[in-house]
Write an enzyme that holds these catalytic residues in place. Structure first.
Site, PDB file in Angstrom:
ATOM      1  N   CYS A 115       0.827  -1.209   0.000  1.00 23.83           N
ATOM      2  CA  CYS A 115       0.000   0.000   0.000  1.00 23.83           C
ATOM      3  C   CYS A 115       0.865   1.265   0.000  1.00 23.83           C
ATOM      4  O   CYS A 115       1.547   1.556   0.982  1.00 23.83           O
ATOM      5  CB  CYS A 115      -0.922  -0.051   1.225  1.00 23.83           C
ATOM      6  SG  CYS A 115      -1.767   1.484   1.602  1.00 23.83           S
ATOM      7  N   CYS A 119       0.059   3.752   2.754  1.00 27.68           N
ATOM      8  CA  CYS A 119       0.520   3.202   4.036  1.00 27.68           C
ATOM      9  C   CYS A 119       2.004   3.497   4.235  1.00 27.68           C
ATOM     10  O   CYS A 119       2.428   3.896   5.328  1.00 27.68           O
ATOM     11  CB  CYS A 119       0.297   1.680   4.097  1.00 27.68           C
ATOM     12  SG  CYS A 119      -1.434   1.169   3.964  1.00 27.68           S
TER      13      CYS A 119
END
Length: 129
Positions: A30, A33
């Site tokens: 991600c 993230c």
């Protein structure tokens, strides 16, 4: 304090055993993230009285499912075992600091009273239905 990794086995005890717990649901693949990770880590070093924890949603799919995670990163903040904040998306450092300050400033007696009132209202609505 550095961040800790949470699993299904440690999630509950971490929430119940600490005052304020900030949980970052994330995954290695991600991009947002990875963008948020340094902000989360820096805050963990600054706020020693708060537990900062991470849940790898790939490794802990069942836990992520139980938490209703449908997009990452997702932040959950618990104070006195009560979920007081949930949001998805990477926060910039200033916004994350504002969130942490707001959680710290909460009047938890009022929060508990509001929850009790909401539950009483829902119970009354269910009886009337």
């Amino acid at each position: 304090m550095s961040t800790i990794d949470l699993t299904a086995a440690t999630f509950g005890e971490t929430i119940t055993g600490n005052g304020t717990v900030v949980v970052d649901f994330w995954a290695e693949w991600c991009g947002p993230c990875k963008q948020f990770a340094p902000t989360f880590s820096a805050a963990s070093e600054k706020h020693g009285d708060v537990v900062f924890a991470k849940v790898d949603t790939d490794a802990e799919q069942e836990l992520a499912g139980q938490a209703g995670i449908s997009s990452i990163p997702t932040l959950m903040v618990f104070r006195d075992q009560i979920l007081v904040h949930r949001s998805s998306g990477a926060l910039p450092p200033a916004a994350f600091e504002e969130l942490l300050t707001a959680v710290n400033d909460l009047d938890m007696d009022k929060v508990r009273a509001d929850i009790a009132a909401q539950e009483a209202s829902e119970k009354a609505d269910a009886v009337d239905a």
